[in-house]
Design a protein around this motif. Structure first.
Motif: not given
Length: 295
Positions: A84-85, A182, A186, A216, A253-256, A286
Motif C-alpha cells: 500500500e505504500q 506501523s 516508518d 500518509r 498510517f493511511i494514504v490520501t 505524517w
C-alpha cells in the motif's frame, strides 16, 4: 470393513498430520537464514546495481531484524503494508524475502505484478520490480529543515534532531524520526498538535508542484490508544485549500492523494496546518511528497 480397519482409516490422516508437524518443527532451524545468506543477498543486490538513493529495499516479513546486521547500511524502507505504500520516490523496488514472508510478498505481487527478477540467495530470495520513473517534484519529509514552523503564536526556531523545537516540552517538536506508526516503524514526521484553539503550521516557500500531493498520516501506536479526538491536517497551496486529511484515533498510517493539477509546473507556498479538539495523547505523524506533472 472391520471396526479396527474403520478406526485406522479415520486416525491415519491425523497421525500423518501430526508427524508432518513434528518434522517441520524439527527442521525449522534449517530454514532460518544466517549472515551467509544475507551476504549472498547483498551480492545479488550489488550484481543488479542496487543504489540506495534511487532504489528501495524492503524485508519481508517486515518484523525480521536479522538482515539489518548485514544490509542495514543500505537504508531499507519499512516493509509494513508494503503493497500500500507510495513508491514514487524510487526507480526500482527490491524485496528480501525470508521464510514466513509469503503473504506480504503475494500482496506486493497483486499490486505491482510479478517481479522482473527473482534470485535465490541461500535461504532467502531477492525479488526486483522496475517501477514507473520516479516522479517526485518535492519531498516534504526530506526538506523538513527548510520549513517554517509555528505552534500557536510562537515560532519554532530551535533546532531539534534536524527539525524544529517549539518549546520546552519534548512533544512540542516537528522532527523526522522512525516512529511506531506501523507495526515495525516508518520514517515519518512527528507533529503532535497543540491544544484546542491553536494550530501547528508547517510551511515551505516556492514548492514545485505536480498533479498530486500524496500524504500518509496517522497516530503512533501509543497515540492510537491514548488520543481522545481526531487530528485534522489542512493542506494549502498559495492560500488555496487543497483538501483535508483527518485521522480518527486508530493504528493505521493511511494514504490520501490531493489533486494539485491546477498548480502543475508552478511553484507555490505550501502549508500543512494541524489542529485537534483535544490534543491529550495525540501522537500524530505524517509523510508527504508532491508528484507528477511537468518535470
Amino acid at each position: 470393513m472391520s471396526d479396527r480397519a474403520a478406526a485406522t482409516a479415520l486416525i491415519a490422516p491425523l497421525v500423518a498430520a501430526l508427524l508432518f508437524s513434528w518434522l517441520r518443527l524439527l527442521g525449522a532451524g534449517c530454514h532460518v537464514p544466517d549472515d551467509a545468506d544475507y551476504q549472498a543477498a547483498r551480492r545479488v543486490l550489488e550484481g543488479q546495481g542496487f543504489t540506495p538513493t534511487t532504489d528501495a529495499l524492503a524485508v519481508l516479513p517486515p518484523w525480521s531484524l536479522r538482515p539489518l546486521t548485514v544490509l542495514g547500511d543500505l537504508d531499507p524502507i519499512s516493509g509494513d503494508a508494503l503493497a500500500e505504500q507510495p513508491l514514487e520516490r524510487y526507480a526500482r523496488l527490491f524485496v528480501l524475502l525470508e521464510p514466513d514472508g509469503d503473504d506480504a510478498f503475494a500482496a506486493v505481487c497483486a499490486r505491482h505484478g510479478e517481479p522482473v527478477a527473482l534470485e535465490r540467495a541461500g535461504r532467502v530470495a531477492v525479488a526486483r520490480w522496475d517501477l514507473p520513473p520516479p516522479s517526485v517534484r518535492f519531498d516534504f519529509r526530506a526538506h523538513l529543515a527548510e520549513a517554517t514552523v509555528t505552534m500557536g503564536d510562537a515560532a519554532c526556531e530551535r533546532e531539534v534532531r534536524g527539525g524544529h523545537g517549539c518549546g520546552g516540552e519534548s512533544w512540542r517538536r516537528v522532527t523526522r524520526e522512525w516512529l511506531m506508526v506501523s507495526e515495525n516503524a516508518d520514517d515519518a514526521v512527528w507533529s503532535h498538535p497543540p491544544p484546542r484553539g491553536e494550530t501547528l503550521a508547517i510551511a515551505w516557500d516556492a514548492v514545485p508542484l505536480g498533479d498530486t500531493l500524496v500524504v500518509r498520516a496517522g497516530f503512533t501506536r501509543e497515540g492510537a490508544d491514548q488520543a481522545r479526538a481526531p487530528v485534522r491536517m489542512r493542506v494549502f497551496a498559495d492560500d488555496v485549500e487543497l483538501g483535508q486529511v483527518t485521522r480518527a484515533p486508530a493504528f493505521a498510517f493511511i494514504v490520501t492523494r490531493l489533486d494539485t493539477r491546477a498548480f502543475v509546473g508552478t511553484q507555490a507556498r505550501v502549508r500543512f496546518v494541524i489542529d485537534t479538539e483535544d490534543n491529550d495523547g495525540a501522537r500524530f505523524a505524517w509523510d508527504a511528497i508532491a508528484i507528477g506533472g511537468a518535470p
